[in-house]
Motif scaffolding. Sequence first.
Motif, short mmCIF file in Angstrom:
data_model
loop_
_atom_site.label_atom_id
_atom_site.label_comp_id
_atom_site.label_asym_id
_atom_site.label_seq_id
_atom_site.Cartn_x
_atom_site.Cartn_y
_atom_site.Cartn_z
N MET A 1 -62.99 39.35 72.25
CA MET A 1 -63.69 39.73 71.03
C MET A 1 -62.76 40.40 70.03
SD MET A 1 -66.57 38.48 71.74
CE MET A 1 -67.51 38.98 70.33
N ILE A 2 -61.74 41.09 70.52
CA ILE A 2 -60.79 41.73 69.59
C ILE A 2 -60.04 40.66 68.79
CG2 ILE A 2 -58.68 43.10 69.47
CD1 ILE A 2 -59.69 44.68 71.87
N ALA A 3 -59.67 39.56 69.47
CA ALA A 3 -58.99 38.48 68.76
C ALA A 3 -59.89 37.86 67.70
CB ALA A 3 -58.53 37.42 69.77
N LEU A 4 -61.16 37.67 68.04
CA LEU A 4 -62.11 37.12 67.07
C LEU A 4 -62.28 38.07 65.89
CD1 LEU A 4 -64.94 35.74 69.40
CD2 LEU A 4 -63.12 34.45 68.27
N GLN A 5 -62.39 39.36 66.18
CA GLN A 5 -62.56 40.34 65.12
C GLN A 5 -61.38 40.32 64.16
OE1 GLN A 5 -63.24 44.35 66.46
NE2 GLN A 5 -63.31 45.19 64.39
N THR A 6 -60.17 40.20 64.69
CA THR A 6 -58.97 40.17 63.84
C THR A 6 -59.02 38.99 62.88
OG1 THR A 6 -57.65 41.23 65.56
CG2 THR A 6 -56.45 40.03 63.85
N ILE A 7 -59.38 37.83 63.38
CA ILE A 7 -59.46 36.63 62.53
C ILE A 7 -60.53 36.80 61.45
CG2 ILE A 7 -60.00 34.17 62.50
CD1 ILE A 7 -58.84 34.03 65.35
N ILE A 8 -61.68 37.33 61.85
CA ILE A 8 -62.79 37.51 60.90
C ILE A 8 -62.41 38.53 59.82
CG2 ILE A 8 -65.17 38.31 60.63
CD1 ILE A 8 -64.87 35.61 62.08
N GLU A 9 -61.82 39.63 60.21
CA GLU A 9 -61.46 40.67 59.23
C GLU A 9 -60.41 40.15 58.24
OE1 GLU A 9 -63.02 43.31 58.81
OE2 GLU A 9 -63.65 44.26 60.69
N GLN A 10 -59.45 39.38 58.72
CA GLN A 10 -58.44 38.82 57.83
C GLN A 10 -59.06 37.84 56.84
OE1 GLN A 10 -55.57 37.20 60.60
NE2 GLN A 10 -54.51 39.15 60.86
N ALA A 11 -59.96 37.00 57.33
CA ALA A 11 -60.62 36.04 56.45
C ALA A 11 -61.50 36.73 55.43
CB ALA A 11 -61.45 35.06 57.28
N TRP A 12 -62.09 37.86 55.83
CA TRP A 12 -62.97 38.59 54.91
C TRP A 12 -62.21 39.07 53.67
CZ3 TRP A 12 -67.99 39.02 54.27
CH2 TRP A 12 -68.50 40.06 53.49
N GLU A 13 -60.96 39.44 53.84
CA GLU A 13 -60.16 39.90 52.71
C GLU A 13 -59.92 38.80 51.70
OE1 GLU A 13 -59.37 43.08 52.25
OE2 GLU A 13 -60.54 43.43 54.08
N ASP A 14 -59.94 37.55 52.15
CA ASP A 14 -59.70 36.41 51.26
C ASP A 14 -60.96 35.56 51.09
OD1 ASP A 14 -56.95 37.07 51.01
OD2 ASP A 14 -56.55 36.08 52.92
N ARG A 15 -62.11 36.17 51.22
CA ARG A 15 -63.36 35.41 51.27
C ARG A 15 -63.66 34.64 49.99
NH1 ARG A 15 -64.18 40.76 51.01
NH2 ARG A 15 -65.54 41.66 49.40
N THR A 16 -63.21 35.14 48.84
CA THR A 16 -63.51 34.44 47.58
C THR A 16 -62.78 33.11 47.47
OG1 THR A 16 -61.76 35.67 46.44
CG2 THR A 16 -63.99 36.60 46.37
N LEU A 17 -61.75 32.92 48.28
CA LEU A 17 -60.97 31.68 48.23
C LEU A 17 -61.44 30.66 49.26
CD1 LEU A 17 -57.40 33.28 47.95
CD2 LEU A 17 -58.90 32.52 46.09
N LEU A 18 -62.38 31.06 50.11
CA LEU A 18 -62.80 30.18 51.19
C LEU A 18 -63.83 29.17 50.73
CD1 LEU A 18 -63.19 32.66 54.19
CD2 LEU A 18 -61.45 30.88 53.93
N ASN A 19 -63.77 27.99 51.34
CA ASN A 19 -64.78 26.96 51.18
C ASN A 19 -64.68 26.04 52.39
OD1 ASN A 19 -62.82 24.76 50.62
ND2 ASN A 19 -62.49 25.89 48.69
N PRO A 20 -65.61 25.10 52.56
CA PRO A 20 -65.57 24.24 53.76
C PRO A 20 -64.25 23.50 53.94
CG PRO A 20 -67.69 24.05 52.69
CD PRO A 20 -66.84 24.87 51.77
N ALA A 21 -63.57 23.18 52.83
CA ALA A 21 -62.32 22.41 52.93
C ALA A 21 -61.13 23.30 53.27
CB ALA A 21 -62.07 21.66 51.64
#
Length: 278
Positions: free
Chosen positions: A1-21
């Motif tokens: 779960m720590i590994a998952l949390q790290t990935i999620i937290e990093q993605a959250w910082e760049d969330r405005t740039l995310l999309n399905p592609a």
Amino acid sequence: MIALQTIIEQAWEDRTLLNPASASQDLQEAISATLAALDTGESRIAEKIDGDWHIHQWLKKAILLSFRIRPNLALSEGIGGSYDKVPLKYGTWQEEEFKAANFRAVPGAIVRHSAYVGPDVILMPSFVNVGAYIGAGTMVDSWATIGSCAQIGEKCHISANVLIGGVLEPLQADPVIIEDNCFIGAGSSVAEGLIIEQGAILGMGVSISASTPIVDRTSGEVSYGRIPTYSVVVSGSLPPRVPTSHDLQPHLNCAVIVKTVDEKTRNKTAINELLRAV
């Protein structure tokens, strides 16, 4: 779960740039694994540690990111089908899966994936949103709504037309938490991260949030955000405290603790074990 949390937290910082592609395979897999853990009850948004409730904000972020990176899909599940980013929890289940989960869902009960439903739960026609947690033996009665990430304890009764608020929109830090053996009366509304402690009873039609004054009728004490253990609460009103320059003196909504649970009240609100017979 720590590994998952790290990935999620990093993605959250760049969330405005995310999309399905643009979402990486690692992020997609991390979100799917996180939502699956919520769905099975392996993880939950809030848990009690050493007597205090702790909120795992990263799990809520995973839910929000899933809306960002997943496309809408036409689904045949639910009443009349749907066009959504979230499949239903048991849309493809067969009898074997229902027997393993060991809860009952009558026609019209809608539960979205990532919501956990414990054994011996009864779901009448109702709606349970993403990230919610419903403990063993609880009844969710007709047309009740359990909002996103709300936490419902064991052997509770959520009466008809109750609204338990969610946290995703408007975005709120803490979910509503209802501890074990609570009774929420018909037509009540609970929102803004309010905590209802073990064994408490809300009377019919009580509308309460974290900003609603909670008045103890016996002591006169006013509190906010938490209903004490085994309190019986009804709707009330408070006179205005600020003088006005006109004749209008509107009273403000409050919740009133009228007593603690006694044997008579317990008998009136007890769960019916016959409904939970296997």
